[in-house]
Write an enzyme that holds these catalytic residues in place. Structure first.
Site, short mmCIF file in Angstrom:
data_model
loop_
_atom_site.label_atom_id
_atom_site.label_comp_id
_atom_site.label_asym_id
_atom_site.label_seq_id
_atom_site.Cartn_x
_atom_site.Cartn_y
_atom_site.Cartn_z
CD GLN A 1 -2.94 1.37 2.14
OE1 GLN A 1 -2.48 1.45 3.28
NE2 GLN A 1 -4.23 1.55 1.89
CE1 TYR B 1 -3.05 9.49 7.26
CE2 TYR B 1 -4.32 7.63 6.42
CZ TYR B 1 -3.71 8.29 7.48
OH TYR B 1 -3.79 7.77 8.75
NE ARG C 1 -9.02 0.61 2.28
CZ ARG C 1 -8.96 0.19 3.53
NH1 ARG C 1 -7.92 0.49 4.28
NH2 ARG C 1 -9.93 -0.54 4.04
N GLY D 1 -9.75 -6.66 8.59
CA GLY D 1 -8.67 -5.97 9.30
C GLY D 1 -8.45 -6.50 10.69
NE ARG D 2 -11.53 -2.86 13.44
CZ ARG D 2 -12.54 -1.99 13.51
NH1 ARG D 2 -12.63 -1.17 14.54
NH2 ARG D 2 -13.45 -1.94 12.56
C1 FMN Z 1 -4.55 -0.79 13.71
C2 FMN Z 1 -5.12 -0.37 12.41
C3 FMN Z 1 -4.27 0.10 11.43
C4 FMN Z 1 -4.78 0.48 10.18
N1 FMN Z 1 -3.92 0.89 9.19
C5 FMN Z 1 -4.37 1.17 7.95
C6 FMN Z 1 -3.47 1.46 6.90
O1 FMN Z 1 -2.25 1.43 7.04
N2 FMN Z 1 -3.99 1.76 5.69
C7 FMN Z 1 -5.36 1.78 5.46
O2 FMN Z 1 -5.78 2.07 4.34
N3 FMN Z 1 -6.22 1.46 6.45
C8 FMN Z 1 -5.77 1.14 7.67
N4 FMN Z 1 -6.65 0.75 8.64
C9 FMN Z 1 -8.07 0.53 8.31
C10 FMN Z 1 -8.29 -0.94 7.92
O3 FMN Z 1 -7.65 -1.23 6.70
C11 FMN Z 1 -9.79 -1.31 7.80
O4 FMN Z 1 -10.40 -0.48 6.85
C12 FMN Z 1 -10.55 -1.16 9.12
O5 FMN Z 1 -9.82 -1.77 10.18
C13 FMN Z 1 -11.96 -1.79 9.04
O6 FMN Z 1 -11.89 -3.20 8.83
P1 FMN Z 1 -12.15 -4.24 10.06
O7 FMN Z 1 -13.48 -3.88 10.67
O8 FMN Z 1 -12.18 -5.60 9.40
O9 FMN Z 1 -11.04 -4.07 11.02
C14 FMN Z 1 -6.17 0.39 9.91
C15 FMN Z 1 -7.02 -0.08 10.92
C16 FMN Z 1 -6.51 -0.46 12.15
C17 FMN Z 1 -7.46 -1.02 13.19
#
Ligand code: FMN
Length: 345
Positions: A99, A177, A224, A314-315
């Site tokens: 990314q 961003y 994205r 993600g999480r």
């Molecule tokens: C700890 C953490 C770090 C994240 N870092 C990024 C990132 O580097 N780039 C990005 O586009 N989204 C980032 N996100 C957003 C996730 O990609 C994702 O959209 C979000 O966690 C929702 O998905 P989930 O409910 O399955 O966790 C981050 C989210 C979390 C919780």
């Protein structure tokens, strides 16, 4: 459930083993010089059964940094570090995209001793997370020449990603961003060819996409986007026309996919007439990646209802390196907790 576990063809170059993607997750654990570590290689390799891993956001150049210890993709040492990551993922049969990230006004001189650059001189209110004493500054508006250089720097980072063994890149145009700062009225007050109209406000995003596509091929490029402003900037009902224009243009560019940027896809936005994912589905013709608080069950329902094609997790993947095996076997998942962010498991 079978649908989720079947291979999914993105294009002639890329067929994924299943419809799961690992959402990009910043972990702030790169080593000195923002070089990826062996620990990071092991962390990603453990999740290689996911159809496509998107790396944590990775800065394209020093002034793109906004958080401590986020990895880069501009130095030979960083490329060498990423080679270890991509080799480990490939050895386990996986696929991984990098990314590509520049935080724009969400940077701070603390990280690079330089200026904070953005479309316009509008500061984001607040302080850098994890570094509470650092207040966000009023950025210096980019010159037209600097904007051209930035598109070139994204393309160079994409070429570096391919050199490092990545299967492709995801351009981070979401979450408030740099690229997103051009796409929203609250952060883009420009009156030149990069502001003031949907076409002008989309110009930088499209120049980055075109520069990256020209360098590594559109079939290896995802993007994205956050049409719904939900973090780091304010939404404005005029933003709708910007994304209408941008998505019509993207329909002519054969990207590997478009990926929604959001934390919770049940959020609705007045100016999008509902969920951001539904808005993207209505306007974008290519493969769409849904995300935001989905379980395998709710993702399956959404995919069956044709709301999107693939799901990013993600999480739950932070909490469960063996997420896919657990889902397949119907085993209970370990719940995610923020405290898990301090360790790379
Ligand atoms: C700890 C953490 C770090 C994240 N870092 C990024 C990132 O580097 N780039 C990005 O586009 N989204 C980032 N996100 C957003 C996730 O990609 C994702 O959209 C979000 O966690 C929702 O998905 P989930 O409910 O399955 O966790 C981050 C989210 C979390 C919780």
């Amino acid at each position: 459930m079978n649908t989720l576990f079947q291979p999914y063809r993105l294009n002639d170059t890329l067929t994924l083993a299943n419809r799961f993607m690992m959402a990009p997750l910043t972990r702030c654990m790169a080593g000195p010089g923002l070089v990826p570590t062996e620990q990071m290689a092991a962390y990603y390799a453990r999740r290689a059964d996911i159809g496509l891993i998107i790396s944590e956001a990775t800065i394209i150049r020093p002034d793109g940094q906004g958080y401590p210890n986020t990895p880069g993709l501009y130095s030979p040492e960083q490329i060498a570090g990423w080679k270890k990551v991509t080799s480990a993922v490939h050895a386990n049969g996986g696929k991984i995209f990098a990314q590509l990230w520049h935080v724009g006004r969400l940077s701070h001189p603390f990280f690079h001793h330089g200026e904070v650059l953005a479309p316009s001189a509008v500061a984001h209110e607040g302080t850098v997370p994890r570094m509470r004493e650092l207040e966000y500054q009023v950025p210096r508006p980019l010159t037209v020449a600097e904007i051209g250089q930035l598109a070139e720097d994204y393309a160079q980072a994409a070429a570096n990603a391919i050199e490092a063994g990545f299967d492709g890149v995801e351009i981070h145009g979401a979450n408030g961003y740099l690229i997103d700062q051009f796409l929203h009225h609250s952060s883009n007050l420009r009156s030149d060819q990069y502001g003031g109209s949907p076409e002008n406000m989309s110009r930088f995003a499209l120049e980055v996409v075109d520069a990256v596509n020209a360098r590594i091929g559109a079939d290896r490029v995802g993007l994205r986007l956050s049409p719904g402003a939900y973090v780091h900037l304010e939404g404005d009902k005029r933003d709708r026309a910007v994304f209408d224009y941008l998505l019509a243009e993207l329909n002519q560019r054969a990207l590997a996919y478009v990926h929604l940027g959001i934390f919770d896809d049940s959020l609705t936005f007045d100016y999008l007439d509902g969920r951001a994912s539904d808005y993207l589905r209505a306007h974008y013709d290519g493969h769409l990646v849904g995300v935001g608080n989905y379980s395998a069950d709710t993702a399956l329902d959404a995919i069956k209802a044709n709301r999107f094609d693939l799901v990013a997790i993600g999480r739950p993947l932070i909490a469960n390196p063996d997420y896919l095996a657990k889902v397949q076997k119907g085993e209970a998942l370990t719940p995610y907790a923020d405290a898990m962010l301090t360790e790379l498991v």
